[in-house]
Write an enzyme that holds these catalytic residues in place. Sequence first.
Site: not given
Length: 271
Positions: A115, A120, A143
Amino acid sequence: MPRPKKIQLHGFNNLTKTLSFNIYDISYAASPRQEQAYIRYIDAEYSAERLTEILCRVSEIIGAEVLNVARQDYEPHGASVTMLISEEPVAAEQIPNTEAPGPLPQSVVGHLDKSHLTVHTYPESHPEGGISTFRADIDVSTCGRVSPLKALNFLIHSFESDVVIMDYRVRGFTRDVRGRKHYIDHKINSIQNYLARDTRERYQTVDVNVYQENIFHTKMMRKEFQFSSHLFGVDAQQLPQGERRMISDKIRREVLEIFYGRNISRGMKLS
């Protein structure tokens, strides 16, 4: 409410759940110098160090252990952080996946593997119109059994947001002990059900969901327009009425164009 029946899995839960969203903040700066000051402010407010702190709190909320952090402040502006996280074995009853708002920062344990968290930032400005826009792109990919949607409330409260565009998708499958594939392991009708009440009240929301593909899309736009909160380095009280109206139209246009994903012609009435 009765608890959902637990699925007995054959091995690890291989479902990948990804929450991706864009957060936009719009401001007006009257001069190139003020535009540069706004971008410097954003770079300082959302530096790689501050973004790392935010992602660490997200990791706490979904119960993950941070394995590795890569972060970078860019020239001339912007920043990025990528964080790898790992699973922590815990009791299943401590991991809620119901359609309900997730917490603000507090410990909620989870079961995660393969994971990551990424963010950004993209500060930018109009070449001649005085509009400056800050965008943050955030991905929370897990996950296992826990859903990244539980981090949604904290992330929205961590940024000043005029427009929020969110996508949630469950990919892959996991097998039960009889070999039957399961393509999703929790009920979901809308991302909105994971938002706190105060958030839903502040924003106008639109859903576009493809249930058969486990794809969920929600857009949010702030309902109330507070003119002074969009000004950077400009005193609203000193502006003539005509200039206030012109600036207000520019800001509204920017917000609407981002929300609807298309340019609005100059003659079109803004609402």
